[in-house]
Enzyme design. Structure first.
Site, PDB file in Angstrom:
ATOM      1  N   SER A  88     -68.979  96.922  29.444  1.00 10.72           N
ATOM      2  CA  SER A  88     -69.712  96.868  30.704  1.00 10.72           C
ATOM      3  C   SER A  88     -69.832  97.830  31.696  1.00 10.72           C
ATOM      4  O   SER A  88     -70.586  97.607  32.699  1.00 10.72           O
ATOM      5  CB  SER A  88     -69.003  95.429  31.321  1.00 10.72           C
ATOM      6  OG  SER A  88     -69.308  94.417  30.652  1.00 10.72           O
ATOM      7  N   VAL A  89     -69.088  99.033  31.485  1.00 13.70           N
ATOM      8  CA  VAL A  89     -69.573 100.037  32.360  1.00 13.70           C
ATOM      9  C   VAL A  89     -70.986 100.590  32.128  1.00 13.70           C
ATOM     10  O   VAL A  89     -71.658 101.263  33.066  1.00 13.70           O
ATOM     11  CB  VAL A  89     -68.707 101.296  32.101  1.00 13.70           C
ATOM     12  CG1 VAL A  89     -69.029 102.670  32.744  1.00 13.70           C
ATOM     13  CG2 VAL A  89     -67.161 100.844  32.361  1.00 13.70           C
TER      14      VAL A  89
END
Length: 510
Positions: A88-89
């Protein structure tokens, strides 16, 4: 002109002061490096970290080290060149893309998504809602029914809107009412980037984000977009009840669903990068190579909900606010910190930026070490000569399960009874214990799993899910009468437990 000289004693004092300050700075830097190395070496030794860490200040690397294997089978070690899925970065890149389109006049953040996709079911949801996880959209539960009908299909961006339209649950809450993490929303944003740019999302990021930032080792990779990269870390699940053992995520059914079946939905995930490239991304954001600062700063403002309160995020939704694709740390002791974490099957990541002091912490792990996120904050506090405040307590669930597997039920019970009241050193979590039970059951240790699920019902008697899980394990052991009782108890606590109802019906037919 007459020359003036400082007295010799003052000159010597000044030189000594400069020398002292220089030595002090070196010693402080060495102390930071030593504490950071101690932190991550301990995590590695305790089987809680396997990957790369980079800590920088004002663009200069303070601490950098690689731990463990990129590929266990070939004994390939992680190095500075190892590339990792960012999980999710990746959302920070999607946010940059949307803000670039805003900067170029292609969209407004308060535009309703339906303006660009008339077939979208909800006219009140704006791009800002999608960026801030306040839309009310469900997450990947929308694919539960399609997956049950076709378990081989790999889903991509074009499957999102049809799945949302066909999902009977609708919105989880009134749009803007609260924060609820939705990968679905960031997939829709990637779909919008494609429509407005006329480019595939991966091509857009390459042209307008990765290349301008000098990120030569960064790309998007999915089951439908394979990229040959000898440096890419394989993704592993650690065996929770037997630390030190790793297994490829593609060999685990649940992980296969997340990493393959849903792994081609880009926007919320699927960017692959290195610690070095992420530092270049960090520098590009500071240098205005990707966005004007006034536009970027919009992402770092906490989102306001309908009632005027700020949207809270982070683990347990307490440590951060959420802006537009970025979390904003509530603790401002050392400056304003914006960051994002990531977690998926065989991936745990942290990208933290202190924009006041220009500090950066990057953690990339290719094993599912779920407790790693707070360690990014620990590294940040160490960098600022503070204490690593998020360490100290051990998971009693984990220690119980390890002891159960290695020494048997009696030894595990003794451990539990000794530690259960020691809240200063241990914590217990219902969901973690439940997951550990499933880990054992799925790997064939059904008898041990039964002990775990039974304990969970005793610890959390008001939770319908503990009885549901115990019922499933009992049914798997052929103890149908006991399983029926557990499912009945679960349904009594939660009449909406449709899965439990179906399982109960099948058991009663036997």
């Amino acid at each position: 002109m007459k020359e003036h000289y400082l007295p010799k004693g003052i000159v010597i004092a000044c030189l000594l002061l400069i020398l002292f300050n220089g030595i002090t700075s070196v010693l402080l830097a060495q102390d930071k490096q030593k504490r950071l190395d101690s932190l991550f070496t301990a995590l590695y030794d305790q089987h809680e970290f396997n990957g790369n860490v980079l800590v920088a200040e004002k663009g200069k690397v303070v601490y950098r080290r690689s731990f463990g294997y990129a590929d266990v089978a070939s004994k390939l070690l992680n190095t500075d060149q190892t590339t990792f899925n960012l999980a999710s970065v990746s959302k920070t890149f999607t946010a940059v893309a949307i803000l670039q389109l805003k900067q170029n006049g292609k969209l407004k953040l308060d535009d309703p998504f339906i303006k660009y996709f008339p077939e979208f079911p909800w006219k009140q949801i704006t791009l800002r809602h999608l960026l801030s996880h306040t839309s009310g959209l469900p997450d990947y539960q929308i694919f539960e029914k399609p997956y049950s009908e076709n378990p081989e299909k790999i889903y991509a961006l074009n499957d999102l809107i049809p799945a949302l339209k066909n999902d009977s649950r609708g919105l989880l809450f009134k749009t803007g009412e609260r924060y609820s993490y939705s990968n679905t929303g960031f997939g829709l944003l990637a779909l919008l980037v494609e429509k407005l740019s006329g480019m595939k999302f991966q091509d857009y990021l390459t042209k307008y984000v990765f290349k301008p930032a000098g990120m030569d080792h960064t790309y998007i990779e999915t089951p439908l977009l394979p990229v040959a990269d000898k440096n890419r870390a394989q993704r592993y699940e650690f065996i929770s009840y037997s630390p030190g053992q790793l297994k490829r995520v593609d060999s685990v059914k649940g992980d296969h669903i997340e990493s393959v079946i849903l792994g081609a939905i880009i926007g919320p995930t699927a960017v692959v990068s290195t610690t070095g490239d992420l530092l270049k991304f960090d520098e590009a954001l500071y240098g205005g190579k990707l966005l004007q600062q006034k536009v970027l700063e919009e992402a770092f403002v906490p989102t306001l909900l309908n009632d005027g309160s700020k949207a809270s995020a982070g683990w347990a939704n307490t440590k951060s606010y959420y802006g537009l694709g970025w979390e904003i740390l509530k603790d401002t002791t050392y400056g304003k910190v914006v960051w994002h974490s990531g977690g998926s099957s065989g991936v745990v990541t942290v990208f933290l930026r202190n924009i006041t002091r220009k500090q950066t912490v990057i953690l990339l792990d290719n094993v599912t070490h779920r407790g790693l996120h707070p360690e990014g904050l620990n590294a940040f506090y160490i960098l600022n000569n503070g204490n690593d405040i998020y360490r100290g307590k051990r998971s009693l669930a984990k220690d119980y399960v390890i002891t159960l597997h290695q020494k048997g039920a009696d030894a595990a019970t003794v451990l539990f009874n000794e530690a259960k009241t020691d809240t200063a050193h241990y914590f217990m979590d219902e969901r973690e214990l439940n997951r550990l039970g499933y880990d054992m059951m799925n790997d064939g240790f059904l008898g041990q799993a039964l002990e775990v699920f039974k304990l969970n019902t005793l610890l959390y008697p008001a939770s319908f899910n503990t009885y549901d899980s115990y019922g499933e394990a009992l049914a798997g052991a052929g103890k149908n009468e006991d399983a029926i009782k557990m499912y009945q108890k679960s349904i009594a606590l939660n009449p909406q437990n449709e899965g439990g109802k179906k399982a109960l019906e099948k058991l009663k037919e036997k």
